[in-house]
Design a protein around this motif. Structure first.
Motif, mmCIF file in Angstrom:
data_model
loop_
_atom_site.group_PDB
_atom_site.id
_atom_site.type_symbol
_atom_site.label_atom_id
_atom_site.label_comp_id
_atom_site.label_asym_id
_atom_site.label_seq_id
_atom_site.Cartn_x
_atom_site.Cartn_y
_atom_site.Cartn_z
ATOM 1 N N ASP A 77 0.823 -1.201 0.000
ATOM 2 C CA ASP A 77 0.000 0.000 0.000
ATOM 3 C C ASP A 77 0.859 1.254 0.000
ATOM 4 N N GLU A 78 1.921 1.238 0.776
ATOM 5 C CA GLU A 78 2.809 2.402 0.837
ATOM 6 C C GLU A 78 3.447 2.680 -0.522
ATOM 7 N N ARG A 84 0.522 8.370 -6.472
ATOM 8 C CA ARG A 84 -0.597 9.288 -6.224
ATOM 9 C C ARG A 84 -0.605 10.506 -7.147
ATOM 10 N N ASN A 85 0.540 10.901 -7.672
ATOM 11 C CA ASN A 85 0.582 12.085 -8.543
ATOM 12 C C ASN A 85 0.482 11.734 -10.019
ATOM 13 N N THR A 86 0.177 10.474 -10.324
ATOM 14 C CA THR A 86 0.043 10.072 -11.724
ATOM 15 C C THR A 86 -1.231 10.661 -12.311
ATOM 16 N N PRO A 125 -5.600 2.560 1.860
ATOM 17 C CA PRO A 125 -6.014 3.845 1.277
ATOM 18 C C PRO A 125 -5.285 4.213 -0.010
ATOM 19 N N HIS A 126 -3.962 3.980 -0.060
ATOM 20 C CA HIS A 126 -3.227 4.314 -1.288
ATOM 21 C C HIS A 126 -3.643 3.391 -2.432
ATOM 22 N N SER A 127 -3.819 2.124 -2.111
ATOM 23 C CA SER A 127 -4.198 1.151 -3.139
ATOM 24 C C SER A 127 -5.572 1.446 -3.702
ATOM 25 N N TRP A 130 -5.377 4.397 -6.015
ATOM 26 C CA TRP A 130 -4.790 4.022 -7.302
ATOM 27 C C TRP A 130 -5.786 3.226 -8.134
ATOM 28 N N ARG A 131 -6.518 2.308 -7.502
ATOM 29 C CA ARG A 131 -7.529 1.557 -8.234
ATOM 30 C C ARG A 131 -8.598 2.494 -8.801
ATOM 31 N N GLU A 132 -9.013 3.464 -8.007
ATOM 32 C CA GLU A 132 -10.001 4.435 -8.484
ATOM 33 C C GLU A 132 -9.453 5.214 -9.677
ATOM 34 N N ARG A 133 -8.174 5.576 -9.598
ATOM 35 C CA ARG A 133 -7.550 6.322 -10.696
ATOM 36 C C ARG A 133 -7.507 5.477 -11.967
#
Length: 240
Positions: A77-78, A84-86, A125-127, A130-133
């Motif tokens: 996840d980290e 996150r900035n992609t 949360p990070h994963s 990213w999945r949402e993105r």
């Protein structure tokens, strides 16, 4: 030691509910484990090593996680937080290309990450962000969820397959002490015998004509060539 029937990691309070306030956070655990994996590989990550890196006893680490699998979840996840900035460009094809290049980049930065990513999905949360993105690449296309998941799964399989091949080539060079060019030169001594046998005409043509295996940038060129074909294959299965 906590029981194996605990709720999922992401449903539990990070700081626990009993005893004094922990001195560290989940992110501290993840970063300590990532440093170990980046330096020595995933097999070097253990509860004992992570606890030592935090300056804590092994038993105290169980206040944060119940087993090594949860450490791997925190690590995965980290690392996905690095994405996150992609920003995805307009158009699903270019969006998928950006996703693929970003994934490859982070996998080559953390050589263990591809193995974690290829396993069960992480819902930290990070994963999730990213999945949402990645799903947003198909915004406005009126696709079913299974169609989107199949497309992203195909893209992920291509990226991970290519990355694992790159990593395996690097590991082979480390074990043998031969660079790719040195290995190719050595294998080339076997070439005349293969060609003279006339048993492998198609592969003989490859040996004579192919340029990519000899290119200094073969990994990047091979990745981009494959990436050009993935959206085309996905497009063939999308509704008109």
């Amino acid at each position: 030691m906590p029981a194996n029937d605990q709720p999922p990691l992401w449903l539990r309070p990070e700081q626990g509910t009993r005893g004094p306030k922990p001195a560290h956070s989940w992110r501290d655990v993840a970063l300590a484990a990532i440093r170990i994996a980046d330096a020595e590989g995933l097999d070097a990550v253990s509860m004992r090593r992570v606890a030592a890196a935090l300056g804590a006893g092994t038993t105290s680490l169980y206040r944060y996680v119940s087993k090594k699998d949860e450490v791997l979840e925190l690590m995965g996840d980290e690392v996905q937080g690095e994405l996150r900035n992609t920003a995805l460009p307009a158009g699903w094809r270019d969006g998928l290309r950006t996703i693929a290049r970003s994934l490859r980049e982070v996998c080559l930065r953390h050589l263990w990450f591809a193995n974690v990513l290829a396993g069960r999905a992480i819902h930290g949360p990070h994963s999730l962000r990213w999945r949402e993105r990645t799903l947003s690449a198909f915004d406005g296309m009126d696709l079913g969820t299974d169609e989107m998941l199949a497309a992203l799964g195909t893209l992920s399989a291509f990226v991970l397959g290519h990355v694992l091949g790159e990593l395996a080539d690097g590991e082979a060079a480390r074990r043998s002490g031969l660079s790719h060019d040195q290995w190719m030169d050595r294998e080339g001594e076997y070439g005349p015998m293969i060609m003279d046998s006339c048993a492998y005409p198609r592969f003989t043509r490859v040996m004579i004509e192919a340029e990519l295996p000899h290119a200094a940038d073969r990994q990047n060129r091979g990745f981009e060539a494959g990436l050009d074909r993935v959206p085309a294959g996905i497009a063939a299965h999308l509704p008109a």
